[in-house]
Design a protein around this motif. Structure first.
Motif, PDB file in Angstrom:
ATOM      1  N   TYR A  55       0.718  -1.078   0.072  1.00 23.29           N
ATOM      2  CA  TYR A  55      -0.092  -0.092  -0.092  1.00 23.29           C
ATOM      3  C   TYR A  55       0.885   1.246  -0.071  1.00 23.29           C
ATOM      4  O   TYR A  55       1.801   1.147   0.599  1.00 23.29           O
ATOM      5  CB  TYR A  55      -0.805   0.062   1.184  1.00 23.29           C
ATOM      6  CG  TYR A  55      -1.458   1.337   1.334  1.00 23.29           C
ATOM      7  CD1 TYR A  55      -2.647   1.837   0.761  1.00 23.29           C
ATOM      8  CD2 TYR A  55      -1.000   2.185   2.147  1.00 23.29           C
ATOM      9  CE1 TYR A  55      -3.374   2.789   1.035  1.00 23.29           C
ATOM     10  CE2 TYR A  55      -1.598   3.580   2.277  1.00 23.29           C
ATOM     11  CZ  TYR A  55      -2.776   3.812   2.024  1.00 23.29           C
ATOM     12  OH  TYR A  55      -3.366   4.843   2.224  1.00 23.29           O
ATOM     13  N   TYR A  56       0.465   2.226  -0.779  1.00 21.58           N
ATOM     14  CA  TYR A  56       1.157   3.533  -0.675  1.00 21.58           C
ATOM     15  C   TYR A  56       0.157   4.632  -0.893  1.00 21.58           C
ATOM     16  O   TYR A  56      -0.918   4.464  -1.294  1.00 21.58           O
ATOM     17  CB  TYR A  56       2.308   3.866  -1.596  1.00 21.58           C
ATOM     18  CG  TYR A  56       1.721   3.914  -3.098  1.00 21.58           C
ATOM     19  CD1 TYR A  56       1.478   4.868  -3.835  1.00 21.58           C
ATOM     20  CD2 TYR A  56       1.416   2.446  -3.835  1.00 21.58           C
ATOM     21  CE1 TYR A  56       1.031   4.793  -5.159  1.00 21.58           C
ATOM     22  CE2 TYR A  56       0.874   2.571  -5.193  1.00 21.58           C
ATOM     23  CZ  TYR A  56       0.910   3.760  -5.989  1.00 21.58           C
ATOM     24  OH  TYR A  56       0.527   3.632  -7.141  1.00 21.58           O
ATOM     25  N   SER A  57       0.605   5.960  -0.610  1.00 21.44           N
ATOM     26  CA  SER A  57      -0.569   7.190  -0.640  1.00 21.44           C
ATOM     27  C   SER A  57       0.260   8.129  -1.176  1.00 21.44           C
ATOM     28  O   SER A  57       1.618   8.322  -1.002  1.00 21.44           O
ATOM     29  CB  SER A  57      -1.132   7.571   1.005  1.00 21.44           C
ATOM     30  OG  SER A  57      -0.065   7.826   1.542  1.00 21.44           O
ATOM     31  N   GLU A  58      -0.438   8.901  -1.696  1.00 21.27           N
ATOM     32  CA  GLU A  58       0.038  10.305  -2.381  1.00 21.27           C
ATOM     33  C   GLU A  58      -0.541  11.629  -2.050  1.00 21.27           C
ATOM     34  O   GLU A  58      -2.026  11.374  -1.909  1.00 21.27           O
ATOM     35  CB  GLU A  58       0.329   9.983  -3.890  1.00 21.27           C
ATOM     36  CG  GLU A  58       1.080   9.061  -4.356  1.00 21.27           C
ATOM     37  CD  GLU A  58       1.523   9.057  -5.767  1.00 21.27           C
ATOM     38  OE1 GLU A  58       1.724  10.276  -6.462  1.00 21.27           O
ATOM     39  OE2 GLU A  58       1.305   8.156  -6.510  1.00 21.27           O
ATOM     40  N   LEU A  59       0.249  12.519  -1.790  1.00 19.68           N
ATOM     41  CA  LEU A  59      -0.523  13.885  -1.493  1.00 19.68           C
ATOM     42  C   LEU A  59       0.560  15.010  -1.982  1.00 19.68           C
ATOM     43  O   LEU A  59       1.576  14.805  -2.380  1.00 19.68           O
ATOM     44  CB  LEU A  59      -0.494  14.286   0.191  1.00 19.68           C
ATOM     45  CG  LEU A  59      -1.247  13.550   1.066  1.00 19.68           C
ATOM     46  CD1 LEU A  59      -0.865  13.723   2.416  1.00 19.68           C
ATOM     47  CD2 LEU A  59      -2.673  13.845   0.844  1.00 19.68           C
ATOM     48  N   GLY A  60      -0.246  16.121  -2.703  1.00 12.57           N
ATOM     49  CA  GLY A  60       0.477  17.091  -3.069  1.00 12.57           C
ATOM     50  C   GLY A  60       1.092  17.006  -4.607  1.00 12.57           C
ATOM     51  O   GLY A  60       0.828  16.022  -5.271  1.00 12.57           O
ATOM     52  N   SER A  61       1.893  17.842  -4.958  1.00  8.51           N
ATOM     53  CA  SER A  61       2.504  17.872  -6.209  1.00  8.51           C
ATOM     54  C   SER A  61       3.850  18.586  -6.268  1.00  8.51           C
ATOM     55  O   SER A  61       4.429  18.977  -5.339  1.00  8.51           O
ATOM     56  CB  SER A  61       1.866  18.578  -7.252  1.00  8.51           C
ATOM     57  OG  SER A  61       1.700  19.936  -6.828  1.00  8.51           O
ATOM     58  N   GLY A  62       4.689  18.145  -7.426  1.00 13.28           N
ATOM     59  CA  GLY A  62       6.167  18.717  -7.333  1.00 13.28           C
ATOM     60  C   GLY A  62       7.266  17.698  -7.215  1.00 13.28           C
ATOM     61  O   GLY A  62       6.898  16.532  -7.831  1.00 13.28           O
TER      62      GLY A  62
END
Length: 258
Positions: A12-19
């Protein structure tokens, strides 16, 4: 729910934001949930990716964790980074996750921009910690605060996770003994080692434990920085969250030496 397949198991992994990608690597008996607060702050600047290693959090379980645990978790991270094609990422590993981050940087420097390794023992296990870990983990399983932490990290099967981790740590010290497969002198990415002078896991051993262990590593690496917080517990990145945030952003945005 974002999942990545590694050797037939789901991570499992999660992502937030950009850049620019920033990958957060959790410590032993923890999961990516340990970063829930600070990940949102980092997401104001970076594309933040948090991973649950196999056997932890929301990832698939393993009957046993391998003794070479931190190298195995580095292999998971490297496989994820290659498949995701993120380019060169920044890494923050805390506690056991710091060992993973350094292993990633040693084994796959083409995938790593900069590394922060926070609140870890050094090159090899802390003997006094290993000698008492079975008894201390059993006590922790009866402590309401620790039980609440384990439950929040892993869910109802938290005890299996903790027992598997304890067994792997004991076996690692007996069978392997060193955390890294490659010579530290081969580490290419810029590195910052952090910790707290009041870290409860090491301050009883020596008030300058981090100075000694980190200093020894830095002399082999040949480049990098050390920053120790005067207060706060384990890990420093959470007990000194605001100061750590500013320090880390400055480190990641600093121009590399020519």
């Amino acid at each position: 729910m974002a999942l990545f397949n590694f050797e037939g198991k789901n991570i499992y992994y999660s992502e937030l934001g950009s850049g620019v990608p920033l990958v957060l690597l959790h410590g032993n008996t923890a999961s990516s949930k340990m970063f829930s607060g600070i990940a949102e702050r980092y997401a104001e600047v970076f594309r933040v990716i948090s991973i649950d290693f196999l056997g932890h959090g929301r990832s698939d379980r393993l009957d046993r964790l391998p003794p070479d645990l931190w190298f195995y978790e580095a292999q998971q991270t490297i496989a994820f980074l290659r498949e995701a094609q993120l380019g060169r990422v920044n890494l923050i590993g805390s506690s056991g996750g710091a060992l993973v981050a350094i292993n990633v940087a040693l084994e796959a420097p083409d995938l790593v921009n900069r590394v922060i390794a926070d609140s870890f023992e050094g090159e090899e296990p802390l003997r006094s910690f290993i000698q008492n870990i079975v008894e201390e983990r059993e006590l922790s399983k009866r402590d309401p605060g620790a039980r609440s932490f384990y439950l929040s990290m892993h869910g109802s099967d938290w005890e299996q996770v903790v027992d598997n981790d304890t067994r792997a740590i004991v076996e690692h010290e007996k069978e392997i003994g060193l955390f890294f497969h490659k010579d530290l002198g081969s580490l290419k990415p810029e590195i910052l080692m952090t910790g707290s002078k009041k870290d409860e896991f090491v301050c009883a051993i020596s008030p300058d434990y981090f100075e000694q262990s980190y200093g020894k590593m830095m002399s082999k690496i040949g480049h990098g920085d050390i920053f120790l917080f005067e207060s706060g517990g384990h890990p420093a990145m959470l007990s000194n969250q605001e100061d750590f945030y500013r320090l880390s952003v400055d480190f990641f945005e600093r121009k590399s030496p020519q």
